[in-house]
Design an enzyme around this catalytic site. Structure first.
Site, PDB file in Angstrom:
ATOM      1  N   VAL A   1       0.845  -1.194   0.000  1.00 53.21           N
ATOM      2  CA  VAL A   1       0.000   0.000   0.000  1.00 53.21           C
ATOM      3  C   VAL A   1       0.878   1.242   0.000  1.00 53.21           C
ATOM      4  O   VAL A   1       1.576   1.534   0.978  1.00 53.21           O
ATOM      5  CB  VAL A   1      -0.930   0.022   1.234  1.00 53.21           C
ATOM      6  CG1 VAL A   1      -1.812   1.267   1.210  1.00 53.21           C
ATOM      7  CG2 VAL A   1      -1.776  -1.236   1.292  1.00 53.21           C
TER       8      VAL A   1
ATOM      9  N   ASN B   1       1.170   5.609  -1.015  1.00 49.33           N
ATOM     10  CA  ASN B   1       0.340   6.802  -0.814  1.00 49.33           C
ATOM     11  C   ASN B   1      -0.626   7.043  -1.968  1.00 49.33           C
ATOM     12  O   ASN B   1      -1.729   7.553  -1.768  1.00 49.33           O
ATOM     13  CB  ASN B   1       1.235   8.031  -0.636  1.00 49.33           C
ATOM     14  CG  ASN B   1       1.970   8.016   0.687  1.00 49.33           C
ATOM     15  OD1 ASN B   1       1.364   8.089   1.745  1.00 49.33           O
ATOM     16  ND2 ASN B   1       3.290   7.900   0.630  1.00 49.33           N
TER      17      ASN B   1
ATOM     18  N   HIS C   1      -0.854   4.568  -5.002  1.00 50.02           N
ATOM     19  CA  HIS C   1      -1.324   3.305  -5.560  1.00 50.02           C
ATOM     20  C   HIS C   1      -1.057   2.154  -4.599  1.00 50.02           C
ATOM     21  O   HIS C   1      -0.126   2.200  -3.786  1.00 50.02           O
ATOM     22  CB  HIS C   1      -0.651   3.003  -6.907  1.00 50.02           C
ATOM     23  CG  HIS C   1      -1.011   3.955  -7.989  1.00 50.02           C
ATOM     24  ND1 HIS C   1      -0.115   4.840  -8.538  1.00 50.02           N
ATOM     25  CD2 HIS C   1      -2.190   4.178  -8.629  1.00 50.02           C
ATOM     26  CE1 HIS C   1      -0.704   5.565  -9.468  1.00 50.02           C
ATOM     27  NE2 HIS C   1      -1.976   5.181  -9.544  1.00 50.02           N
ATOM     28  N   THR C   2      -1.881   1.125  -4.729  1.00 51.85           N
ATOM     29  CA  THR C   2      -1.683  -0.130  -4.016  1.00 51.85           C
ATOM     30  C   THR C   2      -1.417  -1.214  -5.049  1.00 51.85           C
ATOM     31  O   THR C   2      -2.180  -1.362  -6.014  1.00 51.85           O
ATOM     32  CB  THR C   2      -2.925  -0.498  -3.180  1.00 51.85           C
ATOM     33  OG1 THR C   2      -3.105   0.478  -2.152  1.00 51.85           O
ATOM     34  CG2 THR C   2      -2.770  -1.874  -2.546  1.00 51.85           C
TER      35      THR C   2
ATOM     36  N   GLY D   1       9.938   3.972   6.510  1.00 51.98           N
ATOM     37  CA  GLY D   1       8.745   3.374   5.928  1.00 51.98           C
ATOM     38  C   GLY D   1       8.909   1.882   5.718  1.00 51.98           C
ATOM     39  O   GLY D   1       9.988   1.408   5.329  1.00 51.98           O
TER      40      GLY D   1
ATOM     41  N   ASP E   1       7.832  -0.008   3.423  1.00 48.41           N
ATOM     42  CA  ASP E   1       8.158  -0.380   2.050  1.00 48.41           C
ATOM     43  C   ASP E   1       9.651  -0.242   1.768  1.00 48.41           C
ATOM     44  O   ASP E   1      10.224  -1.023   0.995  1.00 48.41           O
ATOM     45  CB  ASP E   1       7.353   0.466   1.060  1.00 48.41           C
ATOM     46  CG  ASP E   1       7.543   1.966   1.267  1.00 48.41           C
ATOM     47  OD1 ASP E   1       7.843   2.399   2.398  1.00 48.41           O
ATOM     48  OD2 ASP E   1       7.376   2.725   0.284  1.00 48.41           O
TER      49      ASP E   1
ATOM     50  N   ASP F   1      13.317   3.976  -5.690  1.00 46.16           N
ATOM     51  CA  ASP F   1      11.909   3.640  -5.820  1.00 46.16           C
ATOM     52  C   ASP F   1      11.152   4.866  -6.305  1.00 46.16           C
ATOM     53  O   ASP F   1      11.043   5.880  -5.608  1.00 46.16           O
ATOM     54  CB  ASP F   1      11.365   3.176  -4.462  1.00 46.16           C
ATOM     55  CG  ASP F   1       9.974   2.552  -4.571  1.00 46.16           C
ATOM     56  OD1 ASP F   1       9.309   2.761  -5.610  1.00 46.16           O
ATOM     57  OD2 ASP F   1       9.559   1.865  -3.628  1.00 46.16           O
TER      58      ASP F   1
ATOM     59  N   THR G   1       5.202   7.969  -5.162  1.00 44.31           N
ATOM     60  CA  THR G   1       4.722   9.311  -4.841  1.00 44.31           C
ATOM     61  C   THR G   1       5.908  10.211  -4.511  1.00 44.31           C
ATOM     62  O   THR G   1       5.973  11.365  -4.934  1.00 44.31           O
ATOM     63  CB  THR G   1       3.745   9.253  -3.657  1.00 44.31           C
ATOM     64  OG1 THR G   1       2.689   8.347  -3.981  1.00 44.31           O
ATOM     65  CG2 THR G   1       3.171  10.620  -3.369  1.00 44.31           C
TER      66      THR G   1
END
Length: 265
Positions: free
Chosen positions: A7, A9, A11-12, A112, A114, A134, A137
């Site tokens: 998940v 900010n 897109h998931t 984070g 991710d 990466d 966002t």
């Protein structure tokens, strides 16, 4: 099969693994207003299209791994796993979950989930030292040492954020398609903006990665640079420092973390 959910900010991204192979993937918008029941319906609709899964929610799913940068969505997904996948082992990446990657950060809780997951996958697939770029966002740069440690990184505004800011703050500019222009010197406003985005971000990546690599290793050439994220293709062909492109890096990292934790549950 293992269902992985990343998940972000904006897109998931969801991935379905059969062993080590990703056999299906989906990208949906992240909406912090969705309830657990709405998310369950959405999951059922997506996975109902896959021939190896049953019609009922949860059929064919043996495990679930989730990481989220949006706390409210993580809360609702936790409820989804409890109500609709009660018998399925689920790993939600949060403090206390075993990743196998030491975090050398002033406050590890600030990193984070991710970014840690990306470090896990980068270290497993390519070894250290490595840098993960990466394109989401935000554009994040994360450093993995030769010993497989997460040592820190860089956060910069993402490509889409920059495009939107231009459209909002500059009266005569508008949102544009993120595409490579015919030449660096734009012949019209759209091409000029595309050039600024594509070559500007490629230059940013090259500059930041070069400086990080000098700090990360005695020989910067030993550092493997991995690009991931939905917007990575925008600058892949123009950056001179990216060695590998792995679009499913975060999902692979989730699979690895699930495997390292499920035996402890």
């Amino acid at each position: 099969m293992l269902l992985t959910i990343d998940v972000g900010n904006t897109h998931t991204v969801l991935g379905l693994f059969d062993g080590e192979d990703i056999v299906e993937h989906w990208r949906i918008s992240t909406d912090a207003r969705r309830t657990a029941d709405e998310l369950a319906v959405l999951l059922q609709g997506l996975m109902g299209m896959h021939p190896l899964l049953g019609d009922e929610l949860g059929d064919g799913i043996d495990g679930i791994a989730i990481c989220a940068t949006v706390p409210s969505v993580l809360h609702e997904l936790r409820e989804v796993t409890r109500r609709y996948y009660g018998d399925v082992p689920a790993v939600l990446v949060e403090p206390g979950v075993k990743t196998g990657v030491p975090i050398l950060f002033d406050n590890p809780k600030e990193v984070g989930a991710d970014r840690i997951i990306n470090a896990v996958a980068a270290n497993e697939l390519y070894g250290g030292p490595a840098i993960v770029v990466d394109f989401g966002t935000a554009t994040t740069f994360d450093a993995v040492s030769a010993r497989g440690e997460y040592v820190g990184g860089v956060i910069a505004p993402g490509i889409e954020i920059s495009v939107e800011a231009l459209g909002v703050k500059a009266a005569q500019l508008r949102k544009i398609e993120l595409a490579r222009p015919r030449s660096v010197i734009g012949k019209n406003t759209v091409e000029a903006m595309q050039s600024g985005i594509v070559y500007g971000f490629a230059g940013q990546v090259d500059g930041v990665v070069t400086r990080m690599a000098r700090e990360l290793a005695d020989d910067p050439d030993e550092v493997t640079v991995i690009a991931t994220g939905g917007l990575a293709p925008t600058v892949l062909g123009e950056s001179s420092v990216i060695d590998e492109h792995e679009p499913w890096l975060t999902l692979i990292g989730l699979r690895l973390v699930y495997e390292r934790n499920v035996s402890r549950m």
